[in-house]
Every structure is written in C-alpha cells, then in structure tokens.
Design an enzyme around this catalytic site. Structure first.
Site, PDB file in Angstrom:
ATOM      1  N   HIS A   1       0.639  -1.048   0.159  1.00 25.82           N
ATOM      2  CA  HIS A   1      -0.256  -0.203   0.136  1.00 25.82           C
ATOM      3  C   HIS A   1       0.770   1.581   0.450  1.00 25.82           C
ATOM      4  CE1 HIS A   1      -4.357   1.360   1.027  1.00 25.82           C
ATOM      5  NE2 HIS A   1      -3.333   2.655   1.104  1.00 25.82           N
TER       6      HIS A   1
ATOM      7  N   ASP B   1     -14.453   3.937   7.407  1.00 27.48           N
ATOM      8  CA  ASP B   1     -13.414   4.658   6.108  1.00 27.48           C
ATOM      9  C   ASP B   1     -13.363   5.655   5.463  1.00 27.48           C
ATOM     10  OD1 ASP B   1     -10.037   5.635   5.729  1.00 27.48           O
ATOM     11  OD2 ASP B   1     -10.055   4.023   4.013  1.00 27.48           O
TER      12      ASP B   1
ATOM     13  N   ARG C   1     -12.859  13.727   4.841  1.00 30.86           N
ATOM     14  CA  ARG C   1     -11.429  14.225   5.435  1.00 30.86           C
ATOM     15  C   ARG C   1     -11.123  14.638   3.965  1.00 30.86           C
ATOM     16  NH1 ARG C   1      -8.021   9.368   6.397  1.00 30.86           N
ATOM     17  NH2 ARG C   1      -6.541  10.556   6.500  1.00 30.86           N
TER      18      ARG C   1
ATOM     19  N   SER D   1      -6.844   4.399   8.763  1.00 30.36           N
ATOM     20  CA  SER D   1      -7.700   4.240   7.137  1.00 30.36           C
ATOM     21  C   SER D   1      -6.130   3.598   6.686  1.00 30.36           C
ATOM     22  CB  SER D   1      -7.123   5.555   6.517  1.00 30.36           C
ATOM     23  OG  SER D   1      -7.628   5.482   5.127  1.00 30.36           O
TER      24      SER D   1
ATOM     25  N   LYS E   1      -7.698  -0.417   6.933  1.00 31.40           N
ATOM     26  CA  LYS E   1      -8.569  -1.684   5.611  1.00 31.40           C
ATOM     27  C   LYS E   1      -7.767  -2.584   5.410  1.00 31.40           C
ATOM     28  CE  LYS E   1      -7.827   2.366   2.781  1.00 31.40           C
ATOM     29  NZ  LYS E   1      -8.217   3.251   2.642  1.00 31.40           N
TER      30      LYS E   1
HETATM   31  N1  URA Z   1      -4.564   6.513   1.833  1.00 32.58           N
HETATM   32  C1  URA Z   1      -5.472   5.448   2.569  1.00 32.58           C
HETATM   33  O1  URA Z   1      -6.087   4.766   2.320  1.00 32.58           O
HETATM   34  N2  URA Z   1      -5.724   6.171   3.046  1.00 32.58           N
HETATM   35  C2  URA Z   1      -5.186   7.789   3.544  1.00 32.58           C
HETATM   36  O2  URA Z   1      -5.958   8.531   4.430  1.00 32.58           O
HETATM   37  C3  URA Z   1      -4.103   8.246   2.770  1.00 32.58           C
HETATM   38  C4  URA Z   1      -3.905   7.615   2.042  1.00 32.58           C
END
Ligand code: URA
Length: 436
Positions: free
Chosen positions: A82, A161, A168, A183, A187
């Site tokens: 990620h 999220d 946000r 966040s 996930k």
């Molecule tokens: N990527 C994400 O999944 N969440 C964030 O808050 C910022 C980048």
C-alpha cells in the site's frame, strides 16, 4: 456517552478511551452521528493528534465497522502493498505482477485518487473493459487461478473509512498521522493482509512533507501491524518530484507497461524492484538479496509483463491495448510548457504537477466528478538535468482546451531552475520493519 463530549475532550487535548472511540466510529458509520459532528471531531484530531493507543483503538473500530475478508481460500504465500499516496505513483501496476511472477499471490484492494494524488483503481479503469468490482468469491478465484487480482474495496469493507475518507477530503483533514495510519491499516486488517509492504511517501507530493513526520507515520503503522499480527515493512520513499514521467490514468498505464517491458524510467523501475523484493522477503521467498535477484529476473525475463496481461484479461480488460499501447484513446488536445531560462532542474514540485493533472481532468475536484482517462501531464525532464531556454519541460493533455490555462500556471510554478549543478536525492530513504 455523547458525541459532543467526545469532540470536546479531543478539542481540549484530552485522551479518548477505547469505548469512546468505538462509540463515535460506530455511531458515525450507522448514521447516528451526523457529518457536522464527525467533521468537528476530525479537525480536533487533526489539531491535537492521538496517542498510539488511541490510534490503535481507532484502527480496530474502523476495521470492525464492516465485513472482514477471509483470504484463507487463497492457496500458497501471499503479500500485499500500500502506498500512502503520491503523484505518478503507478508502482502497484508493476510491483504486483513481478511478485506474482515469482510465485507469491497478490490479492490487492486499491483505492481511488485522493486530492492531488492518483488512485490505482482509476488507472486500471482506463483500460477498456477492465473491472475492479469483484466480490470475495470472484476475487479469490482470480487470485488462485492467475496469482494476482487488483480490485476496489467492497462497500462492506471498513465502511467507516469510506465515510471518513470522503469527509476528510473536503474538510482539510487528510494529512494527519493518526487518521492516515488508521485509514490504511483498518483496510489492510479487514482485507486479510498478513505480509504488508508500505510505501510511505515523503516530500512535496506526499501527505507527509518531511522525513520526521513520515517516520512517525511509518512507525505508527508498523506498530499497529504488530499488534494485529501482520508482518509489515515500511519504506520511506522520495515524493518531492513525480515518480517516472507520466501523471494521469492511461498515461501511467502506458508507462507501467513500458516498465514491465524493461524500458521504464530508472526511478520507477528501482522503486518497483525494491518494493517487490520486500514483498517476496516477507512472504518467505529468501533473504533480501535473493528476493531482489528474483524480482529483477521476473521483470527482465518478461514474466512480469506476461502476468500483467493475464491479470488484465482475467479482469475483463482489453489485452490488445496493453500489447499495443498506441490503441489507448488519446486526449483531443495537448499543450507544451517550455523553459524560460537555461540551467539545471533543481526541483519539480510533485504536488503542483498533481494539481495540474487534476485540473486537466485526470482527477476529481468533487467526489462525484468523472475522470478524463486520457488527461494528464508528461514531464519531459528530471531533477538534476540541464535544460536550455525554450526546451519542452512538460506536455499537458486534455479533452477540453479551456482547461490548459489553469493547469499551465500550476505546472509552470512546479519547475525550479538553478545555475548550479544539483546533487541527486535519494529515492529510498529508510526502512522500518517488524520482521527480521
Ligand atoms: N491512503 C489511504 O488509504 N488513506 C489515507 O488516509 C491516505 C492515503
């Protein structure tokens, strides 16, 4: 408990209990707590921060706000990655096929663009026919068959999220360490990752503008991973200038295909090989040196490119446009930006380049906006290069000619030119890991 008191405690710099955080997140997810209270709470968290214990509780509450995905049906070793978000960041399109070609399965859930940063699902959707909306069974079956699938996350995965992310984005509360950490990790926990490599971007185009903040974010995520039983390696990587040359959805897919064919930009290739090596290492494929060699072999033998074609085919995409990228739909108009003076390129501000691409139609200004898949920017130089006055430094592409003026002024201010030679900056800054 009352949402009002929870907002007030955080506003005044207090520490919230696990129960208060879980009450707030559950209430917001169910719709019992309205957007205006959640927005006030987000701003209080943004201003006051959170302790590591609060961030971990927030992550748990968000991960438990919906379904978890059971990936135990996927056979063999798995790894995930990620990125915290960057400009020109098409690394998943290259790294995932390299890893899959080395025998480690990649079942990856990706997101849409956020602010000036791009999103992998948007890039993939620029391939005609491509799907990123698989349910769990389809997802698992594609991964078992082809070793790889990159899909969007399902509506039921960490729904807290999804709601908070959108809020946000419009309340100037994206670039907060606890909010980003929770966040991303919520996930990843809910989607069943066990071996996770995080690309934590640092610099003008990243949400974390300096190494200290990025280091804190990386540490926070690695610690959350440790308490949730995940092996996590975070790499702090340079996002002061765009990665590669292409910014914009189909432009980035074309650059990714070139990279998979071994002719991509040096920075992008190096980063993808490093990310892939760390994913392979976490999945137990050998020491880091062996994994680097395996990743390199997969790329330069063409096996990773072949794997990408399988993935596109399995996800309903037109492999014809991958084999001949000149078939991608082209933008109707283009305009070049030229250098006003001669000298060394001392900086290409990634955030301004990303904003220019969004203005051209490559990203969304509002969450319901449509994307122009062919729009974007090709940067024609790199920091450190010598350019002459009049040289083309970038080309903009769009479906709408009237968008060029706004994008041009963002882009023009992205370039800094110096009379003195400029030392190259490091691409991979440092590594933080909870594995060996
Ligand atoms: N990527 C994400 O999944 N969440 C964030 O808050 C910022 C980048």
């Amino acid at each position: 408990m009352r949402a009002y008191d929870i907002i007030k405690t955080k506003r005044d710099g207090g520490v919230l209990t696990d129960a208060e955080i879980s009450y707030f997140i559950n209430g917001y997810t169910k719709g019992d707590i309205p957007d205006y209270q959640a927005a006030a709470w987000l701003m209080a968290v943004y201003e006051r921060g959170m302790t590591s214990a609060e961030t971990a509780a927030l992550t748990r509450a968000m991960a438990n706000s919906g379904d978890s995905i059971d990936l135990s049906g996927i056979r063999g070793p798995k790894a995930d990655k990620h990125s915290t978000g960057g400009v020109g960041d098409k690394t998943t399109l290259i790294t995932a096929p390299i890893v899959a070609a080395c025998g480690v399965k990649v079942a990856k859930m990706s997101g849409r663009g956020l602010g000036h940063t791009g999103g992998t699902t948007d890039k993939l959707l620029s391939i005609p026919g491509m799907r990123v909306d698989f349910d769990r069974d389809e997802f698992v079956s594609i991964v078992n068959r082809y070793g790889i699938c990159v899909t969007g996350s399902t509506a039921d995965l960490a729904p807290a999220d999804k709601k908070l992310y959108a809020l946000r984005d419009v309340t100037a509360t994206v670039d907060s360490i606890p909010l980003i950490a929770a966040s991303i990790m919520s996930k990843k926990i809910a989607s069943g990752s066990k071996n996770l490599v995080l690309d934590v971007k640092v610099g003008s185009g990243a949400f974390m503008k300096n190494e200290k903040a990025a280091g804190r974010l990386a540490n926070e995520m690695v610690n959350i991973g440790t308490s949730a039983g995940l092996k996590v390696t975070a790499l702090l990587t340079n996002m002061n200038s765009p990665l590669g040359y292409a910014i914009g959805n189909s432009l980035e897919v074309i650059e990714a295909v070139n990279t998979l064919k071994g002719t991509g930009p040096e920075d992008l290739t190096e980063l993808c090989l490093t990310l892939a090596a760390h994913m392979l290492h976490l999945a137990g494929k050998g020491d880091i040196g062996e994994c680097e060699e395996a990743a390199r072999n997969a790329l330069y033998s063409g096996l990773a490119y072949e794997r990408f074609c399988w993935m596109v085919n399995a996800q309903g995409g037109d492999v014809g446009v991958i084999m001949d990228t000149s078939l991608f739909k082209k933008a109707k108009y283009y305009r070049t930006l030229t250098a006003q003076v001669s000298g060394y390129v001392s900086g290409i501000n990634a955030e301004l380049c990303g904003r220019a691409a969004v203005l051209l139609g490559a990203g969304r200004s509002k969450k319901e906006d449509d994307i122009d898949m062919a729009a974007g920017v090709m940067i024609e130089t790199k920091p450190g290069a010598f350019i002459k006055s009049g040289d083309v430094v970038a080309t903009m592409y769009s479906e709408h000619e009237e968008l060029f003026d706004g994008a041009n002024s963002e882009l023009a201010s992205a370039f800094s030119i110096s009379p003195d030679e400029v030392a190259p900056s490091r691409l991979i800054i440092r590594e933080i890991s909870n594995a060996d």
